[in-house]
Design a protein around this motif. Structure first.
Motif, PDB file in Angstrom:
ATOM      1  N   ILE A  55       5.900  56.972 -17.758  1.00  0.00           N
ATOM      2  CA  ILE A  55       7.211  57.573 -17.548  1.00  0.00           C
ATOM      3  C   ILE A  55       7.910  56.822 -16.418  1.00  0.00           C
ATOM      4  O   ILE A  55       7.370  56.696 -15.328  1.00  0.00           O
ATOM      5  CB  ILE A  55       7.083  59.064 -17.185  1.00  0.00           C
ATOM      6  N   GLU A  56       9.089  56.289 -16.724  1.00  0.00           N
ATOM      7  CA  GLU A  56       9.924  55.616 -15.732  1.00  0.00           C
ATOM      8  C   GLU A  56      11.320  56.198 -15.850  1.00  0.00           C
ATOM      9  O   GLU A  56      12.036  55.917 -16.813  1.00  0.00           O
ATOM     10  CB  GLU A  56       9.968  54.111 -15.983  1.00  0.00           C
ATOM     11  N   GLY A  57      11.679  57.038 -14.890  1.00  0.00           N
ATOM     12  CA  GLY A  57      12.973  57.728 -14.945  1.00  0.00           C
ATOM     13  C   GLY A  57      13.007  58.668 -16.130  1.00  0.00           C
ATOM     14  O   GLY A  57      12.146  59.534 -16.271  1.00  0.00           O
ATOM     15  N   SER A  58      13.961  58.470 -17.027  1.00  0.00           N
ATOM     16  CA  SER A  58      14.058  59.321 -18.215  1.00  0.00           C
ATOM     17  C   SER A  58      13.406  58.665 -19.439  1.00  0.00           C
ATOM     18  O   SER A  58      13.444  59.218 -20.528  1.00  0.00           O
ATOM     19  CB  SER A  58      15.524  59.640 -18.512  1.00  0.00           C
ATOM     20  N   GLU A  59      12.821  57.487 -19.256  1.00  0.00           N
ATOM     21  CA  GLU A  59      12.186  56.739 -20.344  1.00  0.00           C
ATOM     22  C   GLU A  59      10.686  57.027 -20.396  1.00  0.00           C
ATOM     23  O   GLU A  59      10.023  57.124 -19.367  1.00  0.00           O
ATOM     24  CB  GLU A  59      12.377  55.238 -20.125  1.00  0.00           C
ATOM     25  N   THR A  60      10.151  57.160 -21.605  1.00  0.00           N
ATOM     26  CA  THR A  60       8.707  57.308 -21.813  1.00  0.00           C
ATOM     27  C   THR A  60       8.276  56.230 -22.787  1.00  0.00           C
ATOM     28  O   THR A  60       8.808  56.126 -23.887  1.00  0.00           O
ATOM     29  CB  THR A  60       8.378  58.701 -22.391  1.00  0.00           C
ATOM     30  N   GLN A  61       7.310  55.406 -22.363  1.00  0.00           N
ATOM     31  CA  GLN A  61       6.870  54.260 -23.162  1.00  0.00           C
ATOM     32  C   GLN A  61       5.374  54.367 -23.443  1.00  0.00           C
ATOM     33  O   GLN A  61       4.575  54.608 -22.539  1.00  0.00           O
ATOM     34  CB  GLN A  61       7.158  52.972 -22.391  1.00  0.00           C
ATOM     35  N   LEU A  62       4.998  54.168 -24.708  1.00  0.00           N
ATOM     36  CA  LEU A  62       3.588  54.140 -25.081  1.00  0.00           C
ATOM     37  C   LEU A  62       2.949  52.895 -24.472  1.00  0.00           C
ATOM     38  O   LEU A  62       3.417  51.781 -24.696  1.00  0.00           O
ATOM     39  CB  LEU A  62       3.429  54.122 -26.600  1.00  0.00           C
ATOM     40  N   ILE A  63       1.893  53.083 -23.699  1.00  0.00           N
ATOM     41  CA  ILE A  63       1.208  51.979 -23.016  1.00  0.00           C
ATOM     42  C   ILE A  63      -0.061  51.576 -23.755  1.00  0.00           C
ATOM     43  O   ILE A  63      -0.373  50.402 -23.879  1.00  0.00           O
ATOM     44  CB  ILE A  63       0.856  52.382 -21.564  1.00  0.00           C
ATOM     45  N   ALA A 120      -0.116  53.089 -11.225  1.00  0.00           N
ATOM     46  CA  ALA A 120       0.445  54.367 -11.647  1.00  0.00           C
ATOM     47  C   ALA A 120      -0.516  55.484 -11.255  1.00  0.00           C
ATOM     48  O   ALA A 120      -1.654  55.232 -10.851  1.00  0.00           O
ATOM     49  CB  ALA A 120       0.653  54.367 -13.162  1.00  0.00           C
ATOM     50  N   ARG A 121      -0.026  56.695 -11.382  1.00  0.00           N
ATOM     51  CA  ARG A 121      -0.855  57.882 -11.162  1.00  0.00           C
ATOM     52  C   ARG A 121      -0.696  58.799 -12.364  1.00  0.00           C
ATOM     53  O   ARG A 121       0.287  58.687 -13.115  1.00  0.00           O
ATOM     54  CB  ARG A 121      -0.464  58.604  -9.880  1.00  0.00           C
ATOM     55  N   ILE A 122      -1.638  59.693 -12.539  1.00  0.00           N
ATOM     56  CA  ILE A 122      -1.542  60.652 -13.638  1.00  0.00           C
ATOM     57  C   ILE A 122      -0.490  61.693 -13.273  1.00  0.00           C
ATOM     58  O   ILE A 122      -0.562  62.319 -12.222  1.00  0.00           O
ATOM     59  CB  ILE A 122      -2.894  61.330 -13.909  1.00  0.00           C
ATOM     60  N   ARG A 123       0.493  61.836 -14.134  1.00  0.00           N
ATOM     61  CA  ARG A 123       1.529  62.856 -13.940  1.00  0.00           C
ATOM     62  C   ARG A 123       1.100  64.155 -14.603  1.00  0.00           C
ATOM     63  O   ARG A 123       1.222  65.237 -14.031  1.00  0.00           O
ATOM     64  CB  ARG A 123       2.851  62.389 -14.507  1.00  0.00           C
ATOM     65  N   SER A 124       0.595  64.042 -15.842  1.00  0.00           N
ATOM     66  CA  SER A 124       0.082  65.210 -16.550  1.00  0.00           C
ATOM     67  C   SER A 124      -0.752  64.751 -17.733  1.00  0.00           C
ATOM     68  O   SER A 124      -0.698  63.595 -18.139  1.00  0.00           O
ATOM     69  CB  SER A 124       1.223  66.123 -17.024  1.00  0.00           C
ATOM     70  N   MET A 125      -1.526  65.695 -18.260  1.00  0.00           N
ATOM     71  CA  MET A 125      -2.347  65.425 -19.440  1.00  0.00           C
ATOM     72  C   MET A 125      -2.195  66.605 -20.392  1.00  0.00           C
ATOM     73  O   MET A 125      -2.298  67.747 -19.971  1.00  0.00           O
ATOM     74  CB  MET A 125      -3.811  65.239 -19.045  1.00  0.00           C
ATOM     75  N   ALA A 126      -1.946  66.298 -21.654  1.00  0.00           N
ATOM     76  CA  ALA A 126      -1.864  67.314 -22.698  1.00  0.00           C
ATOM     77  C   ALA A 126      -2.987  67.002 -23.687  1.00  0.00           C
ATOM     78  O   ALA A 126      -2.784  66.282 -24.660  1.00  0.00           O
ATOM     79  CB  ALA A 126      -0.501  67.291 -23.376  1.00  0.00           C
ATOM     80  N   LEU A 127      -4.168  67.489 -23.395  1.00  0.00           N
ATOM     81  CA  LEU A 127      -5.353  67.080 -24.151  1.00  0.00           C
ATOM     82  C   LEU A 127      -5.363  67.610 -25.578  1.00  0.00           C
ATOM     83  O   LEU A 127      -5.876  66.934 -26.469  1.00  0.00           O
ATOM     84  CB  LEU A 127      -6.613  67.479 -23.395  1.00  0.00           C
ATOM     85  N   VAL A 128      -4.800  68.776 -25.823  1.00  0.00           N
ATOM     86  CA  VAL A 128      -4.729  69.281 -27.193  1.00  0.00           C
ATOM     87  C   VAL A 128      -3.843  68.364 -28.038  1.00  0.00           C
ATOM     88  O   VAL A 128      -4.104  68.137 -29.215  1.00  0.00           O
ATOM     89  CB  VAL A 128      -4.216  70.741 -27.216  1.00  0.00           C
ATOM     90  N   ASP A 129      -2.809  67.799 -27.392  1.00  0.00           N
ATOM     91  CA  ASP A 129      -1.897  66.881 -28.073  1.00  0.00           C
ATOM     92  C   ASP A 129      -2.355  65.426 -27.969  1.00  0.00           C
ATOM     93  O   ASP A 129      -1.675  64.527 -28.477  1.00  0.00           O
ATOM     94  CB  ASP A 129      -0.488  66.993 -27.481  1.00  0.00           C
ATOM     95  N   HIS A 130      -3.466  65.185 -27.260  1.00  0.00           N
ATOM     96  CA  HIS A 130      -4.032  63.843 -27.086  1.00  0.00           C
ATOM     97  C   HIS A 130      -3.060  62.896 -26.386  1.00  0.00           C
ATOM     98  O   HIS A 130      -2.879  61.753 -26.794  1.00  0.00           O
ATOM     99  CB  HIS A 130      -4.469  63.256 -28.433  1.00  0.00           C
ATOM    100  N   LYS A 131      -2.442  63.377 -25.293  1.00  0.00           N
ATOM    101  CA  LYS A 131      -1.469  62.570 -24.561  1.00  0.00           C
ATOM    102  C   LYS A 131      -1.780  62.570 -23.066  1.00  0.00           C
ATOM    103  O   LYS A 131      -2.091  63.610 -22.489  1.00  0.00           O
ATOM    104  CB  LYS A 131      -0.045  63.098 -24.781  1.00  0.00           C
ATOM    105  N   ILE A 132      -1.670  61.378 -22.461  1.00  0.00           N
ATOM    106  CA  ILE A 132      -1.824  61.199 -21.020  1.00  0.00           C
ATOM    107  C   ILE A 132      -0.508  60.618 -20.520  1.00  0.00           C
ATOM    108  O   ILE A 132      -0.065  59.579 -21.016  1.00  0.00           O
ATOM    109  CB  ILE A 132      -2.975  60.232 -20.691  1.00  0.00           C
ATOM    110  N   TYR A 133       0.120  61.292 -19.560  1.00  0.00           N
ATOM    111  CA  TYR A 133       1.384  60.817 -19.016  1.00  0.00           C
ATOM    112  C   TYR A 133       1.148  60.237 -17.629  1.00  0.00           C
ATOM    113  O   TYR A 133       0.581  60.906 -16.755  1.00  0.00           O
ATOM    114  CB  TYR A 133       2.403  61.960 -18.942  1.00  0.00           C
ATOM    115  N   LEU A 134       1.561  58.990 -17.443  1.00  0.00           N
ATOM    116  CA  LEU A 134       1.395  58.293 -16.169  1.00  0.00           C
ATOM    117  C   LEU A 134       2.760  58.052 -15.545  1.00  0.00           C
ATOM    118  O   LEU A 134       3.762  57.924 -16.260  1.00  0.00           O
ATOM    119  CB  LEU A 134       0.693  56.946 -16.385  1.00  0.00           C
TER     120      LEU A 134
END
Length: 63
Positions: free
Chosen positions: A9-17, A45-59
């Motif tokens: 996550i960079e500002g309002s952009e979210t990019q698959l890494i 980067a640092r972990i911002r949040s994790m949604a494990l049921v949705d299989h997503k890690i937000y950095l």
């Protein structure tokens, strides 16, 4: 399957890494990601949040 996709996550952009992340290792300088295919990435980067049921890690990028 328990792997997740990592997004930066960079500002309002979210990019698959990385897809199919198996290992997330924090470091004082950032995060190390390893996929089930052996692909490796290190991000300042640092972990911002994790949604494990949705299989997503937000950095969030470190300054």
């Amino acid at each position: 399957m328990c792997e997740a996709n990592a997004y930066l996550i960079e500002g309002s952009e979210t990019q698959l890494i990385m897809e199919s992340v198996d290992t997330v290792e924090p470091d004082e300088n950032g995060i190390s990601l390893v996929s089930i295919f052996g692909e490796q990435k290190f991000l300042k980067a640092r972990i911002r949040s994790m949604a494990l049921v949705d299989h997503k890690i937000y950095l969030e990028k470190l300054e």
